[in-house]
Design a protein around this motif. Structure first.
Motif, PDB file in Angstrom:
ATOM      1  N   TRP A   1       0.835  -1.199   0.000  1.00  9.70           N
ATOM      2  CA  TRP A   1       0.000   0.000   0.000  1.00  9.70           C
ATOM      3  C   TRP A   1       0.872   1.252   0.000  1.00  9.70           C
ATOM      4  CZ3 TRP A   1      -0.476   4.091   3.392  1.00  9.70           C
ATOM      5  CH2 TRP A   1      -1.554   4.942   3.151  1.00  9.70           C
ATOM      6  N   ARG A   2       1.927   1.264   0.781  1.00 14.75           N
ATOM      7  CA  ARG A   2       2.802   2.435   0.849  1.00 14.75           C
ATOM      8  C   ARG A   2       3.456   2.694  -0.504  1.00 14.75           C
ATOM      9  NH1 ARG A   2       5.925   1.530   6.640  1.00 14.75           N
ATOM     10  NH2 ARG A   2       4.168   2.104   7.995  1.00 14.75           N
ATOM     11  N   TRP A   3       3.917   1.667  -1.188  1.00 11.22           N
ATOM     12  CA  TRP A   3       4.573   1.860  -2.481  1.00 11.22           C
ATOM     13  C   TRP A   3       3.587   2.422  -3.497  1.00 11.22           C
ATOM     14  CZ3 TRP A   3       9.153   2.309  -4.627  1.00 11.22           C
ATOM     15  CH2 TRP A   3       9.261   2.200  -6.002  1.00 11.22           C
ATOM     16  N   SER A   4       2.374   1.874  -3.557  1.00 11.53           N
ATOM     17  CA  SER A   4       1.398   2.364  -4.524  1.00 11.53           C
ATOM     18  C   SER A   4       0.926   3.765  -4.176  1.00 11.53           C
ATOM     19  CB  SER A   4       0.200   1.409  -4.574  1.00 11.53           C
ATOM     20  OG  SER A   4      -0.436   1.345  -3.306  1.00 11.53           O
ATOM     21  N   ALA A   5       1.017   4.142  -2.896  1.00  7.37           N
ATOM     22  CA  ALA A   5       0.569   5.475  -2.499  1.00  7.37           C
ATOM     23  C   ALA A   5       1.611   6.542  -2.789  1.00  7.37           C
ATOM     24  CB  ALA A   5       0.234   5.479  -1.006  1.00  7.37           C
ATOM     25  N   LEU A   6       2.859   6.140  -3.079  1.00  7.92           N
ATOM     26  CA  LEU A   6       3.904   7.114  -3.363  1.00  7.92           C
ATOM     27  C   LEU A   6       3.663   7.778  -4.704  1.00  7.92           C
ATOM     28  CD1 LEU A   6       7.077   5.137  -2.222  1.00  7.92           C
ATOM     29  CD2 LEU A   6       5.965   7.024  -1.013  1.00  7.92           C
TER      30      LEU A   6
ATOM     31  N   SER B   1       8.612  10.105  -6.208  1.00  6.78           N
ATOM     32  CA  SER B   1       9.172   9.362  -5.071  1.00  6.78           C
ATOM     33  C   SER B   1       9.537   7.941  -5.470  1.00  6.78           C
ATOM     34  CB  SER B   1       8.164   9.343  -3.918  1.00  6.78           C
ATOM     35  OG  SER B   1       7.867  10.657  -3.481  1.00  6.78           O
ATOM     36  N   GLN B   2       8.659   7.288  -6.249  1.00  4.35           N
ATOM     37  CA  GLN B   2       8.983   5.953  -6.745  1.00  4.35           C
ATOM     38  C   GLN B   2      10.242   5.987  -7.610  1.00  4.35           C
ATOM     39  OE1 GLN B   2       5.572   4.261  -8.701  1.00  4.35           O
ATOM     40  NE2 GLN B   2       4.251   4.470  -6.910  1.00  4.35           N
ATOM     41  N   PHE B   3      10.340   7.017  -8.467  1.00  5.60           N
ATOM     42  CA  PHE B   3      11.544   7.142  -9.305  1.00  5.60           C
ATOM     43  C   PHE B   3      12.784   7.350  -8.441  1.00  5.60           C
ATOM     44  CE2 PHE B   3      14.622  10.008 -11.231  1.00  5.60           C
ATOM     45  CZ  PHE B   3      15.008   9.275 -12.343  1.00  5.60           C
ATOM     46  N   LEU B   4      12.652   8.207  -7.405  1.00  8.28           N
ATOM     47  CA  LEU B   4      13.806   8.476  -6.551  1.00  8.28           C
ATOM     48  C   LEU B   4      14.311   7.193  -5.901  1.00  8.28           C
ATOM     49  CD1 LEU B   4      15.678  10.548  -5.220  1.00  8.28           C
ATOM     50  CD2 LEU B   4      13.969  10.806  -3.410  1.00  8.28           C
ATOM     51  N   ILE B   5      13.404   6.383  -5.393  1.00  3.53           N
ATOM     52  CA  ILE B   5      13.806   5.138  -4.735  1.00  3.53           C
ATOM     53  C   ILE B   5      14.430   4.171  -5.740  1.00  3.53           C
ATOM     54  CG2 ILE B   5      12.962   3.129  -3.479  1.00  3.53           C
ATOM     55  CD1 ILE B   5      10.806   4.944  -2.257  1.00  3.53           C
ATOM     56  N   ALA B   6      13.728   3.960  -6.868  1.00  4.46           N
ATOM     57  CA  ALA B   6      14.228   3.015  -7.872  1.00  4.46           C
ATOM     58  C   ALA B   6      15.548   3.488  -8.465  1.00  4.46           C
ATOM     59  CB  ALA B   6      13.176   2.829  -8.970  1.00  4.46           C
ATOM     60  N   ALA B   7      15.618   4.791  -8.812  1.00  4.36           N
ATOM     61  CA  ALA B   7      16.844   5.319  -9.405  1.00  4.36           C
ATOM     62  C   ALA B   7      18.003   5.266  -8.415  1.00  4.36           C
ATOM     63  CB  ALA B   7      16.619   6.747  -9.884  1.00  4.36           C
ATOM     64  N   ALA B   8      17.710   5.550  -7.128  1.00  7.30           N
ATOM     65  CA  ALA B   8      18.770   5.487  -6.123  1.00  7.30           C
ATOM     66  C   ALA B   8      19.339   4.068  -6.034  1.00  7.30           C
ATOM     67  CB  ALA B   8      18.228   5.936  -4.765  1.00  7.30           C
TER      68      ALA B   8
END
Length: 476
Positions: free
Chosen positions: A16-21, A25-32
């Motif tokens: 739920w937290r991932w889909s709510a981002l 923010s999802q790009f920042l996490i994945a790209a990091a």
């Protein structure tokens, strides 16, 4: 339940937290994650390249060292032989307890078969070991290794707790390419270890800063795009909501228009019925009264003898009144719609044909195909009127011709055809052309109100065919 899969709350919460981002923010996490992994690999590779470069330099220096310090002492060595005692003493004097020994902590000289013929660690002299490094060096290759002391013959060096560079190199007979022995030296690499540590640290700092800069720039670009997408999505939702409201309003207006259209058709029928009733109750009654007053019996009450010059005039007036009554009765009958509410479509259309035959004395051929048992009242009335008007026009303009009515249903469409054979009457009705146009216009308006179509094809020989196409659901 046995068949249900119960997921841990932590997993559900994580999903739920991932889909709510947001996308940024999802790009920042994945790209990091991707960039840090990529930069970790890159940093490791760069550090390894630095290490290999240093080892290559150390190997070259070690080869020069062995060529200058060890090669002269193995010139007397025969292949498969041993070093002399004098050579041992000279080498010990040069390397054991001297400043050279501070940088070169251990020295070995090998035969090509893996036998140690000299070593600063005297316990190894005469022992034979299996070493691929010695074999490679015996073939003319210089080998440098850093902190790779795992072989049995390097047990002493492993116990020194010092960073070491291990170098193997061939020892040649002077002036030739003949390898007499293999030299091995262990250089003190504490300075190299410190330099490698600094190089690693600098490399990782540069890599991390570069990664952070790349990530910041990419995040800024994606963040702007994400904000644009969010704004456009909000506008799109608003437009969709407005479109839905407009569609709802259009649907309501369509239903109102459909009801108004059907109400207008019904009101038109009521108006025609009222006109027919008014004609029957008004002008027809007055003309009937006039005919009675013009009868011979009624005139005789006022004149003992009817003047001879009035007789033709009275007869002519009586005939004109009779024709007017007949015409008005026909109009009244045509305008008034019989009760067809309880009839099926087939019976209603047959009633229109029978009514025409009763009034005109014509004989009409009727052919009905597959017809629906139930249909809207408006469509049934329209079908009745189409047949009525089509047969009236055929009677007025091709009285002596053969007439026919064909009706059939195909899918959701009702098709009605009214034909005459084209044999024109010898005395066409006066003013028929204008009345025909008026009748066809009324027919087109009536059919068009139900979203149908009318086509008229006229040929001097083949006759006239009127084709009306009606949707069987008048509300569509």
């Amino acid at each position: 339940m046995d068949g249900d899969i119960v997921r841990p709350r932590s997993e559900v919460r994580r999903q739920w937290r991932w889909s709510a981002l947001s996308f940024s923010s999802q790009f920042l996490i994945a790209a990091a994650l991707v960039l840090f992994v990529a930069m970790a690999v890159l940093g490791t590779w760069i550090t390894e390249q630095i290490k290999q470069s240093v080892l290559e330099t150390s190997g070259a220096q070690g080869g020069q060292f062995m060529a200058g310090f060890l090669e002269p002492h193995v010139q007397e060595l025969q292949v498969g032989g041993e070093l002399s005692e004098e050579a041992h003493r000279t080498l010990d004097a040069r390397f054991i307890g001297t400043p050279v020994g501070d940088s070169v902590v251990s020295i070995k000289i090998w035969r090509a078969d893996g036998t140690v013929i000299y070593s600063t660690n005297k316990d190894l002299i005469g022992q034979q070991f299996v070493s691929t490094d010695v074999t490679r060096a015996a073939s003319g290759e210089i080998i440098a290794e850093y902190e790779d002391l795992v072989s049995q013959e390097s047990a002493h060096e492993q116990s020194l707790d010092v960073a070491l560079i291990e170098v193997y190199g061939p020892l040649y007979r002077q002036g030739t390419d003949e390898v007499l022995a293999v030299g091995e030296i262990y250089e003190n690499a504490d300075a190299l270890a410190a330099e490698l540590y600094v190089s690693r640290l600098r490399t990782w700092i540069v890599v991390c800063l570069t990664t952070m800069l790349m990530l910041a720039v990419l995040y800024f670009i994606v963040r702007r795009g994400d904000m644009t997408i969010v704004a456009q999505r909000s506008e799109l939702r608003q437009h969709v909501q407005e479109a839905r409201q407009l569609a709802h309003q259009n649907e309501e207006l369509r239903l109102v228009a459909e009801k108004a259209r059907l109400d207008a058709s019904e009101a038109n029928e009521q108006l025609l019925d009222r006109i027919g009733s008014d004609l029957h109750d008004g002008p027809i009654q007055l003309l009937t009264l006039l005919t009675l007053k013009l009868s011979n019996r009624n005139i005789a009450k006022h004149f003992r003898e009817v003047p001879e010059e009035l007789t033709p005039l009275v007869g002519s007036l009586r005939n004109i009144a009779g024709e007017a009554i007949t015409e008005l009765r026909n109009l009244s009958t045509g305008l008034s719609l019989p009760e067809i509410g309880d009839l099926t479509l087939r019976d209603a259309m047959r009633s229109a044909v029978s009514h025409h035959e009763d009034i005109t004395g014509d004989r009409v051929t009727v052919t009905f195909g597959e017809l629906p048992p139930h249909i809207s009242e408006a469509t049934k009335i329209c079908a009745y009127r189409v047949i009525q008007e089509g047969l009236n026009n055929a009677y007025k303009h091709a009285k002596e011709s053969a007439k026919s009515v064909v009706a059939f249903a195909d899918k959701d469409v009702l098709t009605i055809e009214v034909r005459d054979s084209g044999a024109k009457s010898s005395t066409p009705v006066a003013g028929g052309v204008g009345r025909q146009k008026l009748g066809l216009t009324a027919m087109r308006n009536r059919v068009g109100a139900l979203k149908g179509s009318v086509s008229v094809t006229t040929d001097a020989v083949k006759g006239t065919i009127v084709v009306a196409v009606l949707p069987m659901d008048a509300t569509q």
